[in-house]
Design a protein around this motif. Sequence first.
Motif, mmCIF file in Angstrom:
data_model
loop_
_atom_site.group_PDB
_atom_site.id
_atom_site.type_symbol
_atom_site.label_atom_id
_atom_site.label_comp_id
_atom_site.label_asym_id
_atom_site.label_seq_id
_atom_site.Cartn_x
_atom_site.Cartn_y
_atom_site.Cartn_z
ATOM 1 N N GLU A 60 0.849 -1.179 0.000
ATOM 2 C CA GLU A 60 0.000 0.000 0.000
ATOM 3 C C GLU A 60 0.890 1.236 0.000
ATOM 4 O OE1 GLU A 60 -3.988 1.747 2.201
ATOM 5 O OE2 GLU A 60 -3.006 -0.025 3.012
ATOM 6 N N ILE A 61 0.486 2.245 -0.741
ATOM 7 C CA ILE A 61 1.222 3.513 -0.789
ATOM 8 C C ILE A 61 0.474 4.488 0.120
ATOM 9 C CG2 ILE A 61 2.140 5.341 -2.272
ATOM 10 C CD1 ILE A 61 1.969 3.287 -4.598
ATOM 11 N N ASN A 62 0.760 4.391 1.403
ATOM 12 C CA ASN A 62 0.024 5.154 2.410
ATOM 13 C C ASN A 62 0.109 6.655 2.209
ATOM 14 O OD1 ASN A 62 -0.807 2.816 3.822
ATOM 15 N ND2 ASN A 62 1.190 2.689 4.787
ATOM 16 N N GLY A 63 1.236 7.131 1.714
ATOM 17 C CA GLY A 63 1.427 8.569 1.563
ATOM 18 C C GLY A 63 0.371 9.234 0.695
ATOM 19 N N PHE A 64 -0.110 8.526 -0.322
ATOM 20 C CA PHE A 64 -1.123 9.128 -1.177
ATOM 21 C C PHE A 64 -2.379 9.458 -0.385
ATOM 22 C CE2 PHE A 64 -5.004 8.714 -3.669
ATOM 23 C CZ PHE A 64 -4.861 9.845 -4.464
ATOM 24 N N GLY A 65 -2.900 8.482 0.349
ATOM 25 C CA GLY A 65 -4.112 8.700 1.133
ATOM 26 C C GLY A 65 -3.925 9.769 2.194
ATOM 27 N N GLU A 66 -2.751 9.757 2.816
ATOM 28 C CA GLU A 66 -2.468 10.752 3.854
ATOM 29 C C GLU A 66 -2.480 12.163 3.275
ATOM 30 O OE1 GLU A 66 1.255 9.257 5.213
ATOM 31 O OE2 GLU A 66 0.330 7.604 6.326
ATOM 32 N N ARG A 110 -11.493 7.746 2.116
ATOM 33 C CA ARG A 110 -10.684 6.536 2.225
ATOM 34 C C ARG A 110 -9.857 6.329 0.968
ATOM 35 N NH1 ARG A 110 -13.327 1.529 3.885
ATOM 36 N NH2 ARG A 110 -14.658 1.785 2.086
ATOM 37 N N ALA A 111 -9.590 7.395 0.239
ATOM 38 C CA ALA A 111 -8.766 7.293 -0.971
ATOM 39 C C ALA A 111 -7.458 6.585 -0.623
ATOM 40 C CB ALA A 111 -8.478 8.686 -1.525
ATOM 41 N N THR A 112 -6.997 5.755 -1.555
ATOM 42 C CA THR A 112 -5.778 4.994 -1.302
ATOM 43 C C THR A 112 -5.059 4.699 -2.615
ATOM 44 O OG1 THR A 112 -4.869 3.104 -0.079
ATOM 45 C CG2 THR A 112 -6.840 2.690 -1.418
ATOM 46 N N ALA A 113 -3.876 4.164 -2.482
ATOM 47 C CA ALA A 113 -3.111 3.713 -3.647
ATOM 48 C C ALA A 113 -2.270 2.527 -3.201
ATOM 49 C CB ALA A 113 -2.218 4.826 -4.184
ATOM 50 N N GLY A 114 -1.909 1.704 -4.172
ATOM 51 C CA GLY A 114 -1.085 0.552 -3.847
ATOM 52 C C GLY A 114 -0.532 -0.105 -5.093
ATOM 53 N N TYR A 133 -0.149 -3.800 -7.134
ATOM 54 C CA TYR A 133 -0.651 -5.158 -7.331
ATOM 55 C C TYR A 133 -0.068 -5.689 -8.627
ATOM 56 C CZ TYR A 133 -3.968 -8.900 -8.511
ATOM 57 O OH TYR A 133 -4.534 -10.092 -8.874
ATOM 58 N N ASN A 134 0.579 -6.839 -8.566
ATOM 59 C CA ASN A 134 1.203 -7.436 -9.758
ATOM 60 C C ASN A 134 2.070 -6.441 -10.513
ATOM 61 O OD1 ASN A 134 0.229 -9.967 -9.300
ATOM 62 N ND2 ASN A 134 -1.383 -9.879 -10.829
ATOM 63 N N GLU A 135 2.841 -5.664 -9.766
ATOM 64 C CA GLU A 135 3.770 -4.678 -10.318
ATOM 65 C C GLU A 135 3.075 -3.560 -11.090
ATOM 66 O OE1 GLU A 135 6.829 -6.841 -12.419
ATOM 67 O OE2 GLU A 135 7.376 -7.963 -10.628
ATOM 68 N N LYS A 136 1.809 -3.335 -10.790
ATOM 69 C CA LYS A 136 1.050 -2.239 -11.398
ATOM 70 C C LYS A 136 0.574 -1.308 -10.289
ATOM 71 C CE LYS A 136 1.389 -4.446 -15.274
ATOM 72 N NZ LYS A 136 2.459 -4.095 -16.189
ATOM 73 N N LEU A 137 0.546 -0.033 -10.589
ATOM 74 C CA LEU A 137 0.066 0.964 -9.651
ATOM 75 C C LEU A 137 -1.452 1.032 -9.738
ATOM 76 C CD1 LEU A 137 0.593 3.391 -7.731
ATOM 77 C CD2 LEU A 137 0.745 4.815 -9.792
ATOM 78 N N ILE A 138 -2.109 1.029 -8.590
ATOM 79 C CA ILE A 138 -3.559 1.205 -8.544
ATOM 80 C C ILE A 138 -3.840 2.387 -7.624
ATOM 81 C CG2 ILE A 138 -5.789 0.218 -7.922
ATOM 82 C CD1 ILE A 138 -4.643 -2.546 -8.539
ATOM 83 N N VAL A 139 -4.603 3.338 -8.128
ATOM 84 C CA VAL A 139 -4.991 4.522 -7.360
ATOM 85 C C VAL A 139 -6.511 4.512 -7.271
ATOM 86 C CG1 VAL A 139 -4.959 7.047 -7.242
ATOM 87 C CG2 VAL A 139 -3.002 5.820 -8.225
ATOM 88 N N HIS A 142 7.361 8.791 -12.040
ATOM 89 C CA HIS A 142 8.295 8.461 -10.962
ATOM 90 C C HIS A 142 7.908 7.131 -10.302
ATOM 91 C CE1 HIS A 142 10.112 9.858 -6.856
ATOM 92 N NE2 HIS A 142 10.943 9.068 -7.491
ATOM 93 N N LEU A 143 6.625 6.957 -9.995
ATOM 94 C CA LEU A 143 6.153 5.719 -9.392
ATOM 95 C C LEU A 143 6.359 4.532 -10.334
ATOM 96 C CD1 LEU A 143 2.919 7.204 -7.838
ATOM 97 C CD2 LEU A 143 4.753 6.101 -6.526
ATOM 98 N N VAL A 144 6.020 4.715 -11.599
ATOM 99 C CA VAL A 144 6.171 3.639 -12.586
ATOM 100 C C VAL A 144 7.643 3.263 -12.733
ATOM 101 C CG1 VAL A 144 5.927 3.084 -15.049
ATOM 102 C CG2 VAL A 144 4.020 4.108 -13.787
ATOM 103 N N LYS A 145 8.522 4.248 -12.705
ATOM 104 C CA LYS A 145 9.959 3.964 -12.793
ATOM 105 C C LYS A 145 10.378 3.022 -11.661
ATOM 106 C CE LYS A 145 14.552 6.014 -12.378
ATOM 107 N NZ LYS A 145 15.038 4.921 -11.568
#
Length: 174
Positions: free
Chosen positions: A109-115, A133-137, A139-145, A167-170
């Motif tokens: 989980e990418i907690n910083g996004f929700g924060e 409750r917006a979040t990001a994380g 899954y299977n090497e893919k970013l989900i927002v 930057h995240l994809v990199k």
Amino acid sequence: MKSESMQKHKKEAPKSIKGAVITLSDSKYRDFLKSVNNDISGTLIKDALEEKNEVVFYSIIPDDAGLLISMINHVIETYDVDVIITTGGTGIGPRDITIEALKEIFDKEINGFGEIFRYESYKELGTGAILSRATAGVYNEKLIVSLPGSPNAVKLGLSIILTELGHLVKHLRE
């Protein structure tokens, strides 16, 4: 002040990514079946992504956890996609299932996004931001927002995430 290593990473990041958009909404799905697309939030995401990136998939589905996970797996298996952005289903009502479904599959989980999203929402809305409750994380090497369904919330979420997508994809590709 940005760190030198972050600036270097951003310079080396892909300039364009491939994205998918999934809107979760029982009512928008019913309208979509009648050939009426009133998906303002999904359209905002598509339009914002298409300014510098490519949208390879878009769909409107009902608020259904199993269908959301199946759709995400379909997108990952079928399309060369870097990010999947969902909108809707993030509230606290009984049909709001997006966050629970995603947390079940996230590898990280990418907690910083929700924060940051809640902090920026708080500056605009006050204490009502606790409902977000917006979040990001990942899954299977893919970013989900996962963004709320409100067009204003989508605009806010996009203002936070769009500048970091490459930057995240990199980092996911390393």
